[in-house]
Design a protein around this motif. Structure first.
Motif, PDB file in Angstrom:
ATOM      1  N   PRO A  15      -0.121 -12.988 -14.543  1.00 31.34           N
ATOM      2  CA  PRO A  15      -0.444 -13.003 -13.510  1.00 31.34           C
ATOM      3  C   PRO A  15      -1.842 -12.271 -12.918  1.00 31.34           C
ATOM      4  O   PRO A  15      -2.354 -11.883 -13.524  1.00 31.34           O
ATOM      5  N   LEU A  16      -2.102 -12.724 -11.494  1.00 29.83           N
ATOM      6  CA  LEU A  16      -2.795 -11.900 -10.944  1.00 29.83           C
ATOM      7  C   LEU A  16      -2.138 -10.577  -9.854  1.00 29.83           C
ATOM      8  O   LEU A  16      -1.550 -10.812  -9.439  1.00 29.83           O
ATOM      9  N   ILE A  17      -3.061  -9.134 -10.095  1.00 32.15           N
ATOM     10  CA  ILE A  17      -2.861  -8.191  -9.097  1.00 32.15           C
ATOM     11  C   ILE A  17      -3.969  -8.045  -8.586  1.00 32.15           C
ATOM     12  O   ILE A  17      -4.357  -7.210  -8.918  1.00 32.15           O
ATOM     13  N   GLY A  18      -3.389  -7.703  -6.766  1.00 28.62           N
ATOM     14  CA  GLY A  18      -5.019  -7.741  -6.460  1.00 28.62           C
ATOM     15  C   GLY A  18      -4.404  -6.361  -5.522  1.00 28.62           C
ATOM     16  O   GLY A  18      -3.276  -5.548  -5.845  1.00 28.62           O
ATOM     17  N   VAL A  19      -5.685  -5.530  -6.654  1.00 23.60           N
ATOM     18  CA  VAL A  19      -6.216  -3.335  -6.121  1.00 23.60           C
ATOM     19  C   VAL A  19      -6.209  -3.626  -5.031  1.00 23.60           C
ATOM     20  O   VAL A  19      -7.471  -3.889  -4.492  1.00 23.60           O
ATOM     21  N   ASN A  20      -5.803  -2.465  -4.502  1.00 26.10           N
ATOM     22  CA  ASN A  20      -6.683  -1.849  -3.417  1.00 26.10           C
ATOM     23  C   ASN A  20      -7.723  -0.385  -3.927  1.00 26.10           C
ATOM     24  O   ASN A  20      -6.573   0.003  -4.365  1.00 26.10           O
ATOM     25  N   HIS A  21      -8.620  -0.228  -3.503  1.00 29.06           N
ATOM     26  CA  HIS A  21      -9.404  -0.003  -4.622  1.00 29.06           C
ATOM     27  C   HIS A  21      -9.340   1.921  -3.623  1.00 29.06           C
ATOM     28  O   HIS A  21      -9.139   2.968  -4.173  1.00 29.06           O
ATOM     29  N   LEU A  22      -8.606   2.018  -2.278  1.00 27.09           N
ATOM     30  CA  LEU A  22      -8.532   3.435  -1.831  1.00 27.09           C
ATOM     31  C   LEU A  22      -7.448   4.102  -2.495  1.00 27.09           C
ATOM     32  O   LEU A  22      -7.075   4.926  -3.468  1.00 27.09           O
ATOM     33  N   ILE A  23      -6.365   2.738  -2.729  1.00 28.06           N
ATOM     34  CA  ILE A  23      -5.251   3.073  -3.676  1.00 28.06           C
ATOM     35  C   ILE A  23      -5.189   4.174  -4.900  1.00 28.06           C
ATOM     36  O   ILE A  23      -4.801   4.127  -5.896  1.00 28.06           O
ATOM     37  N   GLY A  24      -6.421   2.983  -5.709  1.00 30.87           N
ATOM     38  CA  GLY A  24      -7.268   3.383  -7.029  1.00 30.87           C
ATOM     39  C   GLY A  24      -7.074   4.818  -7.311  1.00 30.87           C
ATOM     40  O   GLY A  24      -7.258   4.697  -7.931  1.00 30.87           O
ATOM     41  N   HIS A  25      -8.056   4.861  -6.077  1.00 30.72           N
ATOM     42  CA  HIS A  25      -9.017   6.688  -6.461  1.00 30.72           C
ATOM     43  C   HIS A  25      -7.705   7.366  -6.245  1.00 30.72           C
ATOM     44  O   HIS A  25      -8.069   7.930  -6.632  1.00 30.72           O
ATOM     45  N   ILE A  26      -6.953   7.351  -5.765  1.00 26.21           N
ATOM     46  CA  ILE A  26      -5.490   8.119  -5.241  1.00 26.21           C
ATOM     47  C   ILE A  26      -5.140   7.512  -7.088  1.00 26.21           C
ATOM     48  O   ILE A  26      -4.905   9.401  -6.926  1.00 26.21           O
ATOM     49  N   TYR A  27      -4.650   7.003  -7.591  1.00 26.36           N
ATOM     50  CA  TYR A  27      -3.801   6.994  -9.071  1.00 26.36           C
ATOM     51  C   TYR A  27      -5.454   7.557 -10.053  1.00 26.36           C
ATOM     52  O   TYR A  27      -4.593   7.619 -11.136  1.00 26.36           O
ATOM     53  N   SER A  28      -7.102   7.430  -9.389  1.00 25.30           N
ATOM     54  CA  SER A  28      -7.461   8.358 -10.319  1.00 25.30           C
ATOM     55  C   SER A  28      -7.012   9.661 -11.365  1.00 25.30           C
ATOM     56  O   SER A  28      -7.806  10.132 -11.426  1.00 25.30           O
ATOM     57  N   LEU A  29      -6.140   9.773 -10.193  1.00 27.10           N
ATOM     58  CA  LEU A  29      -5.652  11.189 -10.588  1.00 27.10           C
ATOM     59  C   LEU A  29      -4.689  11.525 -11.800  1.00 27.10           C
ATOM     60  O   LEU A  29      -4.560  12.307 -12.241  1.00 27.10           O
ATOM     61  N   PHE A  30      -4.029   9.676 -11.888  1.00 23.06           N
ATOM     62  CA  PHE A  30      -3.057  10.055 -13.300  1.00 23.06           C
ATOM     63  C   PHE A  30      -3.317   8.856 -14.405  1.00 23.06           C
ATOM     64  O   PHE A  30      -2.518   8.494 -14.991  1.00 23.06           O
ATOM     65  N   ILE A  31      -4.381   9.098 -14.565  1.00 18.42           N
ATOM     66  CA  ILE A  31      -5.373   7.439 -15.419  1.00 18.42           C
ATOM     67  C   ILE A  31      -4.452   8.659 -16.894  1.00 18.42           C
ATOM     68  O   ILE A  31      -4.802  10.103 -17.147  1.00 18.42           O
ATOM     69  N   GLU A  32      -3.929   7.982 -17.412  1.00 21.04           N
ATOM     70  CA  GLU A  32      -3.273   7.997 -18.867  1.00 21.04           C
ATOM     71  C   GLU A  32      -2.350   9.316 -18.573  1.00 21.04           C
ATOM     72  O   GLU A  32      -1.945   9.915 -19.396  1.00 21.04           O
ATOM     73  N   LYS A  33      -1.496   9.549 -17.114  1.00 22.71           N
ATOM     74  CA  LYS A  33      -0.609  10.273 -16.746  1.00 22.71           C
ATOM     75  C   LYS A  33       0.506   9.472 -16.039  1.00 22.71           C
ATOM     76  O   LYS A  33       0.337   8.867 -15.266  1.00 22.71           O
ATOM     77  N   GLU A  34       1.413  10.547 -15.981  1.00 21.76           N
ATOM     78  CA  GLU A  34       2.740  10.260 -15.044  1.00 21.76           C
ATOM     79  C   GLU A  34       1.868  10.548 -13.220  1.00 21.76           C
ATOM     80  O   GLU A  34       1.486  11.867 -13.671  1.00 21.76           O
ATOM     81  N   ALA A  35       2.395   9.473 -12.536  1.00 24.19           N
ATOM     82  CA  ALA A  35       2.439  10.347 -11.402  1.00 24.19           C
ATOM     83  C   ALA A  35       3.073  11.073 -10.202  1.00 24.19           C
ATOM     84  O   ALA A  35       4.435  10.831 -10.812  1.00 24.19           O
TER      85      ALA A  35
END
Ligand code: KG4
Ligand code: ZN
Length: 327
Positions: free
Chosen positions: A101-121
């Motif tokens: 499957p293909l997943i289209g990601v919103n870049h701004l939501i990406g920046h928000i989740y940059s807080l949680f790389i290798e972590k729980e959100a």
């Protein structure tokens, strides 16, 4: 595992993230800063050509992971249309070739989740996104409950640093260059007007085009090319503008956790001023690791893990690039 691709501006990046643990197994980014530096900003066509060279090179390195991939994710909005399409086309090809499957990601939501790389959100959060393309405050309750409460009416915070650096002939990206120059300057030397004050002080929004023009006049007047005081005064007023608007926000809201994300969240003066603002409100400050502040594929992969678990897949014939985001 999920393979994620980022090509919304001038960074070509691919990551591999383990779904069950969010562990980052692979991440490589090829930046184009040097190539764009001579132009004082990103040239879209050049950026697209450089992505077309860099992305396949990085993809080749991911081959050992292909057999374990469960999905392929890609930034599809917002960004430069001609560069987004490079990543999206590659992602579609990978999805077809591997039957995943293909997943289209919103870049701004990406920046928000940059807080949680290798972590729980953890939510809720109030997030200030400061990048080359955006200056906005968002209230985030979950992956799908994001409300923008303030955004820029014209230029963004990071973009204004890029443009001021270009005026001074410093190069690109301007943020780190201005920050460095400002260290030796007097923040109070130039009295640039803080944007959206007076009649517009009740407005919860940002604007950087007027400040940029005021700085341009000061740069043109400075004959000796000694720009340190201008850089310092500009950085101070650009930051004060954000602080004024956040003070306004805190009059009616009391978030427990406040986060700063995006490339310009690396700015140390902005960080220190926001820290001082949060203290009396008892709000905690959350920051991404420095290496994940600017554009990267690890943050796209982190969002994709959440989207994979919710089966938020895109149809191959329906996923299109969109230069503007709906957030
Ligand atoms: O998030 P990012 O990599 O790309 C976009 O999504 O736009 O942000 C890049 C922006 C550029 O405008 C750059 O000048 C700015 O972030 N930036 C900074 C600093 N480091 C990067 N701006 C101010 N101060 C910095 N230290
Ligand atoms: Zn970005």
């Amino acid at each position: 595992m999920i393979l994620s691709i980022e090509s919304s501006c001038d960074d070509s990046a691919i990551a591999i993230t383990e779904i069950s643990t969010c562990r980052l197994l692979f991440h490589k980014k090829i930046s184009q800063e040097l190539e764009h530096s001579v132009y004082g900003g990103v040239v879209p066509e050049l950026a697209a050509r450089l992505h077309a060279e860099a992305l396949p090179k990085i993809l080749q390195e991911c081959e050992p992971y292909f057999k374990d991939l469960k999905a392929v994710a890609v930034t599809s909005t917002p960004g430069l249309a001609v560069t987004l399409v490079e990543g999206v086309t590659m992602a579609k090809a990978v999805a077809v070739a591997l039957g995943i499957p293909l997943i289209g990601v919103n870049h701004l939501i990406g920046h928000i989740y940059s807080l949680f790389i290798e972590k729980e959100a953890h939510f809720p959060l109030t997030v200030l996104l400061v990048s080359g393309g955006h200056t906005q405050v968002m209230e985030v309750k979950s992956l799908t409950e994001i409300t923008t409460v303030a955004k820029s009416m014209d230029d963004s915070f990071g973009e204004s640093f890029d443009k001021v650096a270009k005026m001074m002939g410093l190069g690109y990206p301007g943020g780190p260059l201005i920050q460095e120059l400002a260290k030796n300057g007097d923040r109070k030397k130039y009295h640039f007007t803080i944007p959206l004050q007076g009649k517009q002080s009740s407005l919860l929004a940002f604007s950087y085009s007027g400040l940029k023009n005021a700085v341009r006049l000061a740069v043109e007047k400075e004959e000796k090319g000694n720009y340190a005081d201008i850089a310092a005064s500009f950085e101070h007023v650009a930051t004060e503008h954000i602080i004024h608007k956040l003070k306004k926000y805190f009059q009616t809201h009391s978030p427990k956790t406040f986060a700063i994300v995006g490339g310009a969240s690396a700015n140390l003066y902005l960080r220190s001023q926001i820290e001082a603002l949060l203290k009396p409100h008892g709000a905690g400050l959350l920051l991404s690791e420095l290496k994940y502040c600017s554009d990267n594929a690890a943050m796209i992969g982190r969002v994709a893990v959440e989207m994979y678990e919710k089966k938020m897949f895109s149809r191959l014939d329906a996923l299109d690039v969109s230069p503007r985001s709906s957030l």
